[in-house]
Design a protein around this motif. Structure first.
Motif, PDB file in Angstrom:
ATOM      1  N   LYS A  87       0.837  33.017   4.428  1.00  0.00           N
ATOM      2  CA  LYS A  87       1.700  32.387   5.809  1.00  0.00           C
ATOM      3  C   LYS A  87       0.616  31.705   6.892  1.00  0.00           C
ATOM      4  O   LYS A  87       0.676  30.959   7.886  1.00  0.00           O
ATOM      5  CB  LYS A  87       1.064  34.331   6.130  1.00  0.00           C
ATOM      6  CG  LYS A  87       1.355  35.318   5.830  1.00  0.00           C
ATOM      7  CD  LYS A  87       0.975  36.404   6.500  1.00  0.00           C
ATOM      8  CE  LYS A  87       1.748  38.081   5.318  1.00  0.00           C
ATOM      9  NZ  LYS A  87       2.488  37.989   6.065  1.00  0.00           N
ATOM     10  N   ASN A  88      -0.751  31.721   5.917  1.00  0.00           N
ATOM     11  CA  ASN A  88      -1.191  30.056   7.339  1.00  0.00           C
ATOM     12  C   ASN A  88      -0.478  28.827   6.682  1.00  0.00           C
ATOM     13  O   ASN A  88      -0.538  28.508   7.636  1.00  0.00           O
ATOM     14  CB  ASN A  88      -2.827  30.064   5.854  1.00  0.00           C
ATOM     15  CG  ASN A  88      -3.708  30.985   6.515  1.00  0.00           C
ATOM     16  OD1 ASN A  88      -3.751  32.119   7.936  1.00  0.00           O
ATOM     17  ND2 ASN A  88      -4.810  31.339   5.904  1.00  0.00           N
ATOM     18  N   VAL A  89      -0.183  28.479   5.517  1.00  0.00           N
ATOM     19  CA  VAL A  89       0.813  27.404   5.565  1.00  0.00           C
ATOM     20  C   VAL A  89       1.731  27.072   6.513  1.00  0.00           C
ATOM     21  O   VAL A  89       2.116  26.539   7.753  1.00  0.00           O
ATOM     22  CB  VAL A  89       1.026  27.211   4.714  1.00  0.00           C
ATOM     23  CG1 VAL A  89       2.103  26.208   4.400  1.00  0.00           C
ATOM     24  CG2 VAL A  89      -0.123  26.584   3.458  1.00  0.00           C
ATOM     25  N   MET A  90       2.480  28.275   7.546  1.00  0.00           N
ATOM     26  CA  MET A  90       3.733  28.488   7.967  1.00  0.00           C
ATOM     27  C   MET A  90       3.164  28.251   9.096  1.00  0.00           C
ATOM     28  O   MET A  90       4.073  27.859   9.837  1.00  0.00           O
ATOM     29  CB  MET A  90       4.528  30.125   7.632  1.00  0.00           C
ATOM     30  CG  MET A  90       5.385  29.726   6.020  1.00  0.00           C
ATOM     31  SD  MET A  90       6.490  28.443   5.148  1.00  0.00           S
ATOM     32  CE  MET A  90       7.345  28.764   6.569  1.00  0.00           C
ATOM     33  N   LYS A  91       2.026  28.964   9.145  1.00  0.00           N
ATOM     34  CA  LYS A  91       1.598  28.626  10.513  1.00  0.00           C
ATOM     35  C   LYS A  91       1.206  27.739  10.973  1.00  0.00           C
ATOM     36  O   LYS A  91       1.022  27.221  12.203  1.00  0.00           O
ATOM     37  CB  LYS A  91      -0.130  29.879  10.783  1.00  0.00           C
ATOM     38  CG  LYS A  91       0.306  30.817  11.626  1.00  0.00           C
ATOM     39  CD  LYS A  91      -0.085  32.123  10.853  1.00  0.00           C
ATOM     40  CE  LYS A  91       0.232  33.773  10.795  1.00  0.00           C
ATOM     41  NZ  LYS A  91      -1.166  34.576  10.424  1.00  0.00           N
ATOM     42  N   LEU A  92       0.486  26.758  10.158  1.00  0.00           N
ATOM     43  CA  LEU A  92      -0.023  25.334  10.610  1.00  0.00           C
ATOM     44  C   LEU A  92       1.136  25.066  10.705  1.00  0.00           C
ATOM     45  O   LEU A  92       1.213  23.741  11.751  1.00  0.00           O
ATOM     46  CB  LEU A  92      -0.821  25.399   9.659  1.00  0.00           C
ATOM     47  CG  LEU A  92      -0.295  25.101   8.353  1.00  0.00           C
ATOM     48  CD1 LEU A  92      -0.102  23.338   7.901  1.00  0.00           C
ATOM     49  CD2 LEU A  92      -2.250  25.186   7.700  1.00  0.00           C
ATOM     50  N   SER A  93       1.536  24.403   9.743  1.00  0.00           N
ATOM     51  CA  SER A  93       3.884  24.238  10.440  1.00  0.00           C
ATOM     52  C   SER A  93       4.119  24.037  11.313  1.00  0.00           C
ATOM     53  O   SER A  93       4.128  22.747  12.247  1.00  0.00           O
ATOM     54  CB  SER A  93       3.677  24.174   9.307  1.00  0.00           C
ATOM     55  OG  SER A  93       3.772  24.228   7.455  1.00  0.00           O
ATOM     56  N   VAL A 117      -7.716  26.289   7.438  1.00  0.00           N
ATOM     57  CA  VAL A 117      -8.041  24.912   7.211  1.00  0.00           C
ATOM     58  C   VAL A 117      -9.328  25.269   7.879  1.00  0.00           C
ATOM     59  O   VAL A 117      -9.410  25.515   9.450  1.00  0.00           O
ATOM     60  CB  VAL A 117      -7.245  23.760   7.805  1.00  0.00           C
ATOM     61  CG1 VAL A 117      -7.776  22.732   7.906  1.00  0.00           C
ATOM     62  CG2 VAL A 117      -5.878  22.766   7.697  1.00  0.00           C
ATOM     63  N   GLY A 118     -10.465  25.408   6.699  1.00  0.00           N
ATOM     64  CA  GLY A 118     -11.801  25.358   7.274  1.00  0.00           C
ATOM     65  C   GLY A 118     -12.352  24.183   7.586  1.00  0.00           C
ATOM     66  O   GLY A 118     -11.687  22.856   6.914  1.00  0.00           O
ATOM     67  N   ARG A 119     -13.636  23.863   7.353  1.00  0.00           N
ATOM     68  CA  ARG A 119     -14.593  22.457   7.457  1.00  0.00           C
ATOM     69  C   ARG A 119     -14.727  21.709   6.032  1.00  0.00           C
ATOM     70  O   ARG A 119     -14.302  20.768   6.088  1.00  0.00           O
ATOM     71  CB  ARG A 119     -16.014  22.997   7.558  1.00  0.00           C
ATOM     72  CG  ARG A 119     -16.731  21.205   8.217  1.00  0.00           C
ATOM     73  CD  ARG A 119     -18.703  21.637   8.108  1.00  0.00           C
ATOM     74  NE  ARG A 119     -18.686  19.988   8.813  1.00  0.00           N
ATOM     75  CZ  ARG A 119     -18.889  19.786   9.818  1.00  0.00           C
ATOM     76  NH1 ARG A 119     -19.080  20.692  10.882  1.00  0.00           N
ATOM     77  NH2 ARG A 119     -19.638  18.588   9.991  1.00  0.00           N
ATOM     78  N   LYS A 120     -14.028  22.240   5.175  1.00  0.00           N
ATOM     79  CA  LYS A 120     -14.342  21.633   3.476  1.00  0.00           C
ATOM     80  C   LYS A 120     -12.625  21.051   3.874  1.00  0.00           C
ATOM     81  O   LYS A 120     -12.804  19.472   3.247  1.00  0.00           O
ATOM     82  CB  LYS A 120     -14.988  22.705   2.997  1.00  0.00           C
ATOM     83  CG  LYS A 120     -14.460  21.718   1.579  1.00  0.00           C
ATOM     84  CD  LYS A 120     -14.917  22.751  -0.098  1.00  0.00           C
ATOM     85  CE  LYS A 120     -13.273  23.672  -0.041  1.00  0.00           C
ATOM     86  NZ  LYS A 120     -13.115  24.081  -1.572  1.00  0.00           N
ATOM     87  N   THR A 121     -12.198  21.506   3.998  1.00  0.00           N
ATOM     88  CA  THR A 121     -10.385  20.986   4.017  1.00  0.00           C
ATOM     89  C   THR A 121      -9.882  19.689   4.878  1.00  0.00           C
ATOM     90  O   THR A 121      -9.506  19.609   4.721  1.00  0.00           O
ATOM     91  CB  THR A 121      -9.053  22.378   4.437  1.00  0.00           C
ATOM     92  OG1 THR A 121      -9.595  23.181   3.560  1.00  0.00           O
ATOM     93  CG2 THR A 121      -7.954  21.301   4.716  1.00  0.00           C
ATOM     94  N   ALA A 122     -10.758  19.942   5.965  1.00  0.00           N
ATOM     95  CA  ALA A 122     -11.000  19.524   6.918  1.00  0.00           C
ATOM     96  C   ALA A 122     -11.387  17.537   6.526  1.00  0.00           C
ATOM     97  O   ALA A 122     -10.956  16.682   6.344  1.00  0.00           O
ATOM     98  CB  ALA A 122     -11.178  19.882   8.256  1.00  0.00           C
ATOM     99  N   ASN A 123     -13.042  17.881   5.791  1.00  0.00           N
ATOM    100  CA  ASN A 123     -13.716  16.583   5.694  1.00  0.00           C
ATOM    101  C   ASN A 123     -12.528  16.609   4.284  1.00  0.00           C
ATOM    102  O   ASN A 123     -12.369  15.173   4.623  1.00  0.00           O
ATOM    103  CB  ASN A 123     -14.857  17.707   4.902  1.00  0.00           C
ATOM    104  CG  ASN A 123     -15.245  17.244   5.877  1.00  0.00           C
ATOM    105  OD1 ASN A 123     -15.334  17.095   7.668  1.00  0.00           O
ATOM    106  ND2 ASN A 123     -17.083  17.770   6.052  1.00  0.00           N
ATOM    107  N   VAL A 124     -12.395  16.860   3.952  1.00  0.00           N
ATOM    108  CA  VAL A 124     -11.402  16.290   2.806  1.00  0.00           C
ATOM    109  C   VAL A 124     -10.180  15.553   2.753  1.00  0.00           C
ATOM    110  O   VAL A 124     -10.006  14.503   2.484  1.00  0.00           O
ATOM    111  CB  VAL A 124     -10.909  16.861   1.646  1.00  0.00           C
ATOM    112  CG1 VAL A 124     -10.052  16.766   0.337  1.00  0.00           C
ATOM    113  CG2 VAL A 124     -11.608  17.725   0.543  1.00  0.00           C
TER     114      VAL A 124
END
Length: 210
Positions: A87-93, A117-124
């Motif tokens: 669901k999140n992948v579709m929403k962010l897409s 997408v949290g802070r860790k994902t963003a930083n990666v």
């Protein structure tokens, strides 16, 4: 831990592996965002297995939307929390297509506003794709940061700040990768492999294994 000791530690990490890489397979900024988002509470190996075929048919936000949520689920159903992640992948897409012209933004604020997408994902993503010296703190870094004294902190935000504040600047870009890999393969949670650790003599951890 003092500056000279930290310098020696990261010089050894650098000598051992000059260009450490993240272990999530991706082909562009979008597939990196998706892979990291899928990796929450899952292994990189499991995510790579699931995305191997997925990214062949959906490597852009629009292609993911065209694929559809149910087809996405079929690709990632071996990953934990796959329905919510789908669901999140579709929403962010959808947001990327509608608000960013199908491109992944290079702003932390914009990235963390995306579903899943949290802070860790963003930083990666900022670190691996755009080369920012951002520090993505996971359970491995949190553990060894406190165990070794390299970057201690009571929570992940504090550990992130400790890396930024104390790790010498020349090592900032690769710092989180060196620490993740060290925590994943050497400084393990239950039984650290101190006998093969390249920073054993610089580490103050009292319960070293023989």
């Amino acid at each position: 831990m003092d500056y000279n000791t930290l310098t020696q530690i990261f010089e050894r990490f650098q000598a051992h592996e000059a260009e450490p890489k993240g272990e999530l397979n991706h082909t562009n900024a979008y597939t990196l965002v998706v892979a990291v988002a899928l990796s929450a509470q899952s292994t990189d190996v499991g995510v790579n297995r699931a995305t191997h075929e997925l990214f062949k048919v959906a490597d852009t936000p629009q292609k993911m939307l065209d694929l559809g949520e149910e087809a996405l689920i079929e690709h990632i159903k071996t990953i934990g929390l796959y329905r919510n992640k789908a669901k999140n992948v579709m929403k962010l897409s959808r947001i990327l297509v509608d608000d960013y012209g199908g491109e992944v933004p290079c702003s932390r604020a914009a990235l963390v506003s995306l579903p899943g997408v949290g802070r860790k994902t963003a930083n990666v993503v900022l670190n691996m794709w755009w080369g920012h010296p951002s520090q993505a703190v996971d359970t491995h870094i949190f553990r060894i940061g406190n165990r070794t004294g390299i970057c201690p902190g009571k929570d992940v935000d504090a550990v992130e700040r400790a890396i930024e504040d104390h790790v010498p600047v020349p090592f900032q870009h690769h710092a989180h990768h060196w620490l993740i890999l060290h925590g994943r393969y050497i400084c393990k949670a239950r039984k650290p492999m101190c006998q093969t650790c390249i920073i054993r003599d610089l580490c103050p951890y009292e319960d070293k294994t023989q």
